[in-house]
Design a protein around this motif. Sequence first.
Motif, PDB file in Angstrom:
ATOM      1  N   ILE A 186     -18.515  -4.359  -4.190  1.00 48.15           N
ATOM      2  CA  ILE A 186     -17.597  -4.984  -3.379  1.00 48.15           C
ATOM      3  C   ILE A 186     -16.213  -3.986  -3.288  1.00 48.15           C
ATOM      4  N   PRO A 187     -15.804  -3.493  -2.249  1.00 48.51           N
ATOM      5  CA  PRO A 187     -14.559  -2.689  -2.235  1.00 48.51           C
ATOM      6  C   PRO A 187     -13.337  -3.452  -2.775  1.00 48.51           C
ATOM      7  N   THR A 188     -12.940  -3.124  -3.966  1.00 45.54           N
ATOM      8  CA  THR A 188     -11.835  -3.434  -4.374  1.00 45.54           C
ATOM      9  C   THR A 188     -10.566  -2.648  -4.316  1.00 45.54           C
ATOM     10  N   MET A 189      -9.510  -3.283  -4.511  1.00 43.31           N
ATOM     11  CA  MET A 189      -8.100  -2.635  -4.307  1.00 43.31           C
ATOM     12  C   MET A 189      -7.185  -2.507  -5.437  1.00 43.31           C
ATOM     13  N   GLY A 190      -7.127  -1.648  -6.200  1.00 45.43           N
ATOM     14  CA  GLY A 190      -6.370  -1.629  -7.479  1.00 45.43           C
ATOM     15  C   GLY A 190      -5.015  -1.803  -7.337  1.00 45.43           C
ATOM     16  N   ILE A 191      -4.292  -2.574  -8.303  1.00 47.00           N
ATOM     17  CA  ILE A 191      -3.011  -3.117  -8.327  1.00 47.00           C
ATOM     18  C   ILE A 191      -2.384  -2.399  -9.067  1.00 47.00           C
ATOM     19  N   TYR A 193       0.635  -0.907   0.166  1.00 47.65           N
ATOM     20  CA  TYR A 193       0.088   0.121   0.095  1.00 47.65           C
ATOM     21  C   TYR A 193       0.774   1.274   0.092  1.00 47.65           C
ATOM     22  N   MET A 194       1.949   1.205   0.862  1.00 50.93           N
ATOM     23  CA  MET A 194       2.692   2.409   0.995  1.00 50.93           C
ATOM     24  C   MET A 194       3.514   2.712  -0.419  1.00 50.93           C
ATOM     25  N   ASN A 195       3.879   1.741  -0.960  1.00 52.35           N
ATOM     26  CA  ASN A 195       4.672   1.997  -2.206  1.00 52.35           C
ATOM     27  C   ASN A 195       3.847   2.985  -3.141  1.00 52.35           C
ATOM     28  N   GLY A 196       2.562   2.761  -3.277  1.00 52.26           N
ATOM     29  CA  GLY A 196       1.853   3.709  -4.170  1.00 52.26           C
ATOM     30  C   GLY A 196       1.778   5.061  -3.583  1.00 52.26           C
ATOM     31  N   LEU A 197       1.826   5.088  -2.372  1.00 50.75           N
ATOM     32  CA  LEU A 197       2.144   6.540  -2.002  1.00 50.75           C
ATOM     33  C   LEU A 197       3.151   7.487  -2.167  1.00 50.75           C
ATOM     34  N   SER A 249       2.209  -1.995  -6.058  1.00 52.31           N
ATOM     35  CA  SER A 249       1.594  -1.325  -5.068  1.00 52.31           C
ATOM     36  C   SER A 249      -0.083  -1.609  -5.028  1.00 52.31           C
ATOM     37  N   VAL A 250      -0.604  -1.237  -4.118  1.00 53.97           N
ATOM     38  CA  VAL A 250      -2.161  -1.650  -3.885  1.00 53.97           C
ATOM     39  C   VAL A 250      -2.715  -0.133  -3.416  1.00 53.97           C
ATOM     40  N   GLY A 251      -3.783  -0.012  -4.065  1.00 49.52           N
ATOM     41  CA  GLY A 251      -4.395   1.243  -3.642  1.00 49.52           C
ATOM     42  C   GLY A 251      -5.822   1.319  -2.948  1.00 49.52           C
ATOM     43  N   PHE A 298      -5.202   4.164   4.991  1.00 48.58           N
ATOM     44  CA  PHE A 298      -4.311   3.284   5.466  1.00 48.58           C
ATOM     45  C   PHE A 298      -4.233   3.176   6.919  1.00 48.58           C
ATOM     46  N   LEU A 299      -4.224   4.562   7.543  1.00 47.97           N
ATOM     47  CA  LEU A 299      -4.176   4.604   8.879  1.00 47.97           C
ATOM     48  C   LEU A 299      -5.520   3.937   9.447  1.00 47.97           C
TER      49      LEU A 299
END
Lengths: 583, 1074
Positions: free
Chosen positions: B690-695, A57-61, B709-711, A123-124
Motif C-alpha cells: 500500500i503506498p503510504t505517505m510519511g508524516i 506536502y509542500m511544507n516538507g519540500l 508535512s506529508v511526504g 506532487f505535480l
Amino acid sequence: MSTSKKTDMKKIYLILFLFVGLGAGLSSCKKDFLNLTPLDQISDPEFWKTDQDLELYMNGLYSVLPGWNLAGAGGHPLLDAGTDMAITVGLFLGEKNRLDGAINIPSSGGGWSWTNVRNVNYFLANSERVKSGALKDHYIGEAYFFRAFNYFNLLKQFGDLPIVKSPLTVKDESALFGPRSSRTEVVNFILSDLDLAVTKLKKKSEVPAQRISRDVALLFKSRVALYEGTWEKYHQNDAFKGTTDGKAFLTAAANAAKAVMDGAIYKLTTGNPNQVYYELFNQVNLNSDPEIMLWRGYSSALQYNNALSAWPNGSGFTQDMVNLYLCTDGLPIGVSPLYRGDKDIRNVVINRDPRLVQTVMNPGDPITISLKNDTTKYILPMLGGAQTGPTGYESQKFRRPQLDPTTGVASGEVAYIIFRYAEALLNYAEAKAELGELTQADVDLTINRLRARVGMPNMTIASIRTDPNWPDYGYALSNALKEIRRERAVELMVEGFRRDDIMRWAAHKLIIGKRPKGAFYSDELKKAFPNLAVDAGNFLDPYRTSLVGPGSTWGFDPAKHYLLPIPINEMTLNPAIKQNPGY
Amino acid sequence: MCNKFKLVCFTIKNSSMRKTKLLAYCLMVSAILLLSVSVSAQKKVSGTVLDATSNSPLAGATISLKNGTGTSITRSDGKFEIAAPAGKTVLTVSFVGYQSQDIPVGANESNLTISMTRTGDMGEVVVIGYGTKKKVDLTGAISTVTAKDIESRPVANAQQALQGLVPNLNISVSNAGGEPGGGMNMSIRGLSSFSGSTAPFVLVDNIPMDINSINPADIETITVLKDAASSAIYGARAAYGVILITTKSGKSGKEKMNVSLQTNMALSRPVQYPRLVDPMTFALVSNDAAKNIGNAPWYNQDALDRLAKNIAKPGSAPEMFGNTDGQTWNIGAMGLGAAAVTDWYDVLFKDFSSRQKYNLSVSGASEKIDYYLSGGWYKEDGLLRYGNESFNRYNFDGKVNAQATKWAKVGVLFKYNSGLQEFPWQQDLGRGRIYDMMSKLKPTMPAKYPGTDMWTQESRILEWGAMRDNTLNTQMILAPRITLEPIKGWVTNVEFNYTNSNNRREYIAKQYSWMKPNGELAPGVAKVATSYRPRLSTDNYMSPNIYSTYAKSFGKHNLSIMAGYQQEKFKYFSLNADALYLLSDNVPSVTTAVGTKTVDDGQGHWATQSGFGRLLYDFSDKYLLEANFRADASSRFEPGKQWGYFPSVSAGWVASKEKFYPLKDVVNYMKIRGSLGELGNQSVSNYLYIPTMGINQTSFLFSGQRLWSVGAPNISSVNLTWEKVRTLDFGADLAFFKRRLSVTYDWYQSFTTDLVGPGPAVPALLGTAVPRENAGEIRTRGFDLELKWKDRIGNVYFEIGGNLANNISQVMAYNNPTQILSTFRQGQILGELWGYRTDGLFQTAEEITKWPNQSFLWSGRWNTGDLKYLDLDNNGVVNNGKNTVVDPGDMRILGNERPQYLYGINGNVSWKGLELSFFFQGVGKQDLYITEILNGNVFRGPANGPLHMMVYSQHLDYWRDASSPLGANPNAYYAKPYSVFDGDNSKNYGRPVDRYLPSGAYCRLKNLRLGYTIPQKLINKVQIKGANIYFSGENLFIINKFKLLDPEQTAGSAGDGRIYPLSKAFSLGLNVNF
C-alpha cells in the motif's frame, strides 16, 4: 479404559465442536481477518483531497532550502570558505576541495541525487486530484519553484542533465536509461518552471511569512538566468559550453531582476551606515525586514539551534578579500591616498568601505554581551589552533554577540538569509553590463543604492579610476563590469555566491598558481601566537602544505573541475550517460 | 501422568503403559524402556541405583512413593530401602541431571536395579514442534540443551548462556554490547536474507516470546530445530529455525513439595577496554598528526612545558586556560591542548560492579494436580563509576494443571516479567553515544575545573546524572490449556496464548551546570530545553491453537497423525510525547513541563492463519519416517498473494538395530537421517503493497514553528509473496567405545528462493528506493558437528564435548545484468569484501611520482607514509573500473567478514561432591573490516579528526620520519595519521584494503566453574534435600591476535568505541533444595 460408547460419542462431539466452532468460527466470523490496512499512515488514495493537503506536502519540500549546520556539527564554515575570499581549516578543511580540484570520482552518490526532484514531480503529478481551493494554484507554483531550485543545484554540479517531469517508476525505462539533455535545454526547462511559478504564486502580502512568493521566484529566475548567461558567454570556447552565447539568458536575468525592482515590494534596509549592514545579518527573526525575501529560522525553544555560534568556526577571510574593499573616497587601495596599509589589523579597516569593518572582526568589537549587559571585547584574532581562525581575519558578519537569554551562551538562532533584495540589484546591474546595455541610470538604481546605504560615494561609469590591482580574469572586461563584480563580492561577501561566481565567470585565472594568505604576521600577533607559518612577505600562510597544485597552489584544472564527475555506477547502469570532461 | 505442560500431553492410564510404544508419548515412556524391573512382595522395597552409562552407583538419588508418603535417598554405594504398602506400587526415582523414572513395583520385589540415564543421553525425549519425540526416533537436525548446561552461570539471560553451546546457533554481541540488560544477535545455520530479520523463532512453552524475557533458572530444556523438516510445523515464522524452550513444571507423582532456592552474587569489570598512552606521548602523537595535515601543533611549546611539569609534579602548572571572552575554555577538542594528567579509565570505571541473582521456586504434584511457581530477581549494575546504570529483572512463572476428568485435563500458564534498564542519556545523541564520548576524552583533559571539585563538562559526569533514559518492559502471558483424550491414543489440545507487552521508556533531561573560566556557572541544558519524553507502547498478541493427535501401534509398527489449526493476531500501539521546559527538575512529567509539547503515535497490526498436519511412523524404532505439511496465510501480503504451502519429509534408519549390523563392537550406535522441507518467511514490513505517505515535522521553521508535512510514498512493492527456504539435510548419530563417545553430524543445503529484496539496480534518476520484490535466491551450505566423550576413572567422572559449525551462503540468482558490485549479484558469497591490495607505505617523494596514478582513490596530495595501492590490471591507474565483476579495475575479493568455523568446547570433571566445568567458545576465521570512516575511529586512533582522535599503545606503530620527536618509524603498520576527520585519512582508511583486515579469530574461556555438592548426611539433619555451592568465572581470558578491540565486539558500530564493553565476572552461588 472402560468408557461406554455413549460417552465416547459425547466426547467426540465435543471435540468436533471445538474444531468446527473454534477453528472455523474464529477465522470466518471476521471476513477481513487477513486484509489489514495501515492504522497510523495516510495512504495515497486517501490523500489529495483539499488544498490543505497540498500545503502539508509542500511544507516538507522547504527542507531543501539551504541553512546553517545544526548544533552538534562543530560549527559552520564561512559560506565562501574555500575560495579566494575566505578559507577554513580543521573540521571544515574539505571546503576547499572543490576549487582545489580534490574531487574523487565516486561509485555512487556524489551529489547525483534525484530524490528532491522526484518529490516535486510526485506532487505535480497528483495535485490535479485536488478539486479546487483558494491556494491550490499557489502551492502548484511553489512546486514549480522547488523543481527549478532542485534542478539548478544539480546543474551547478553536473552541467547536462536528464529532464524528468514526472515521478518515475522502474518501468519507465526510456526515461531512466535515457541520455542527458544539454545544459542550455536544462536551463530553459528551469526557467519555464520558474515562469509557471511566477504566474501561479501569490504575492508576499497574500501568503504567510517565510513562504515562497512571486518575487522570490523572480529573483531566483534572475539568479539562474544570470548564472547560465555568463556561463555560456565565458565558457563558449571550452568543453563546458552551452549551445548559445548566453545573451538570451542575460536578457531574461535583467528582466526578472527588474520585475522584482519594479514590483517595489522589497527595498534595501536602511539605517546607520556604520551598523546597518552588520545588523542585517545577525538577526534571529527577519520577518519584518524589508530587504529579506526568504530566510530560514532557528529556535532554542524547539531545540533547533544552529552551529554558527562556534566562532570563529575554523574560518577566516583572506588578505585578498580585505584588499578588495574600496577606500571611503570610492577609490581602490592601489590609488587612494586614504589607504593605511595592511601591517596592522587595526589599520586595515580605517578609511575603508564601511562594509569591511562590518564584515571583519576588529579589536574592540563585542564578542559577547551578557544578559547583565557586560560586554567582552575582541582583542586579537585566535590563531594557531586547528579550530581557530587561520588567517587573522575573523568574521563579524552573522556573529551575534548577544547571549541567548535562555542558555546564557552564544545564540544558535541566527537566521540564514536565502534570498535578499540586494541580489536583485546586483543581478540587474551585472546582466545589463554583460549585455553592454548598462546606463548610469541603471547604476544609480542598483550599485549606487547599495553604496549609499553604507555612505560610500557613487559609482559613475564615465569616470571609473583604473585600479592597478584589478584582477586578471583572463579575458577583457569593461571597467564597469570589473567594478560591478567587485561590488557583488563586497556586498554578498560570505553569503555563498563566490564559488558559483568563479565558475560561471570561468575565472580560474583568479586562483590558478595562487594560494590564499592571511593577515600580516605583526609582532603583536607573533607574540601572542608564536611560530606560525608565513610567506615571503610575512603574511600568514595556513595553506602552505594543504593545496594540491604545484607548490601548494590551488589544484583547480580548468579542463576538468568546472563540473563534478558522474558516479561510476550511473554510467555502468546507464551507458547513455557519459562522464563529464576531464575525468 | 502428564508431567508438565508439554505441547503434546497425553493422559494415559498407568496400567496401559507397559506395552505401548507410541512415538509421540511423553518422557515416562522412554524412561520405562530403560528399566529392568524385578518385583517382590515385601513391605520393604530395596535396590541399587546406577548410572546407566558407567554402571557405577549413584549416591543421593531420591526414591519416593508415587501414591503414598515416604522418601528415601540412596547411600554412597547407591543402595536404598523404602517402606512400601503391600501390593503393587510405583516408585519415582529422581536425581539432578538424570531423567526421572517411574518404576512399577510388583507385590514381591527386592534388589531392584535401577539404571538412571543422564539427560542428554540417547534415551532422552526431546520437545519438537507440537509434541515430543524420543531422541532415538529423531529424523531431523535437532540440538538440545538442558538446565544443567546453563545453570549456575552468572549471566543475565538465556542468550548469553546459550552462546557456543549449540553448533550453528550463532549468538554474537549486538550493538548493545555488554550493557546491563542488553540483548544479542542470534541466527541459525547462517541462513541469509536480503532484508529483514534472520533471527530464529523462539517459543517458550509454545508461546512466542523474546528469549531474554525468560529467567534462565526456569528453563528445563531448550530444543533448537535447525533443518526445515524439523521446524516445518511452525511454517510461516520458522524460516530461520526455531528455538523451543520448555520451562520447569511440577513433577507428577511426587507428593512432597519441593522448594528450591538459587542465589548468585558476582563481581564484574570490563573484560577489555583500551587504555590511552601517557599524556606526553599522546601530545607528541597529536602534534605529528597536526603537522601532517599542515596545521599548527595541538600542543604548543607552552602546553608541552606545562604538561611536563604536571607529569613531574601534579598541579604544578595550569591545566587549562579560559578564552579571552571568559565564556569558554581553550581546551581544543575534549582536552586536546590542555595540560592535565588524567587517567580516564580510573576516573570513569568502577573497580568492580555487582550482579545478583535470586530465584525461588515451589513445585510439586498430587494425584490430580501438579504445580510450579517460581519467582526470580536479577540485578546488574553497570561498569561506570558515576553512570548509575542498572538493570533489574523480575520474573514470575506459574503453572497449574488439573486432571478434571479421566479424559480431560485443564491447566493454565501464567508468566510475568519486567525489566528495568536505567542509563545515562545524552540529549540528541542517545544512550549509545556515551562510550563514543568517552573514547574521545584526551588524557590531557582535566577531570575537574581548576581549583574546584567540580567535574568538567567534557567528563560528562554531571550530565549523566541529569540526563536519564529509563526503560521498563513488562510482559504478561496468560495461556489456558485443555487436553482431551476421549479414546486412548487420540489426544486433542486446545491452547490459547495471550501476550500483553508493555514498554515504558522515558527520556529525561534536567539541568546541570558547567563552569565558565570567569567562575560563573553556565547551564549545560537551557531551562527551555529541559525535557520529559515518555514513550509508551503496548502490544497484544492473541493466538488460539487447536491440534489433535492420534497414535496407534500395530505390532512393531507405530503410527501417529496430527492435524491442527492456528491463527495469530498482533497489534501494536504506541504513544510518544515530547514535553519541554520542566518547571521543576524534581518532578519531570508531561504535566509539569510548560514548554512545547508534541505527541505522536504508532499503530499497526498483522495476522496469520495456518493449518498444519504431521505423520509419524516408525518400525521398531529402526525405520523412522516423519512428514509435515503446513499452509500459512499472512496479512503482510496483498490479497491473492497471502497463502503459502510448505511440505516436508524426513526419514531415518537406525542401522545398529539391524541383526546383520556388523560393527556393534566399534560403532555401538548408528543412525542415518535425511530430511527435505520447505518453509516460508513473512518477515517483511507490514503494508508494503500500500503506498503510504510519511508524516513528519518540517525542519524548516515557519514563523518559529515546525509545521507538519506529508511526504511522497515510496514506490509500493506489489506482488510480494512468501520467501521460501528449502533445506536438504543429511545427518548421522554415532556412538563409539561402549557409547562413551557420541558424535552427531549434519550436512545441509538450503535454498532461499523468492527472497524479498530490492529489485534490480536502476539509475539514481528514479529518485527513490527501488521497490522490493521476490528477487533472488541464496544457497547456504554448511555442517554441524557435535562430539561428546563421557567416561570415568575410578571415582572421577568426566565429560568433554565440543561442537563445530560452518556455513557459506552464496547468491545463486539475482537480476543484475551488469554485474555491478553496488547490489547483489549471482555468484556473490555473502560477507565477501571487495577492496584493494597494497604494497606498504611510500617512503620517498620519488617513489610517489613513479607509482601508478592513485588519484581515483584520493584526488588530493599523496605523501610519504601513505599507502601504496597495487595497480593489478597494469593500466597505470588504480581504480575500480566499471565497478562490476567483469571490470572491477584493481579491486579484488580480499576476504570475508562473516564469522566462520564457530565452535564451543566444554567439559566437566566430578569427584565425589566436587565438580569442575569449563566452557570455551570461539570463532575460527573472520576478516574484520573496521577501518571505514565512522566505524573505524578506534582502529585508526590518531588518524581521525581532533574530536575523535585517540592514541592507544597499538597506535604508536604509525609512520613517521625523523622529524617526529618519537623518532622515525618507516616500517610502521599504520599509515601516516592526519589530524582531520576524514579528508586525507580516507586515502588510507576509506575502503577495504588487505593491509587492514585483521583476523577476528578468537577463543574465549566463557565460563569456568567449580562446584561442591554438600554431602547428604550433613544436610539431612537440617531438612535439606540437596545443596550445591559453586564459584564461577565468566569471560576469564581470551586468545586472539588482534589486541586493540575485543574481537567479539568489532562488528557493526562496535569499532568506533560506541558500545558497552563486555565484562569479566567472578561469582559465588548457592543452590538449595528443601
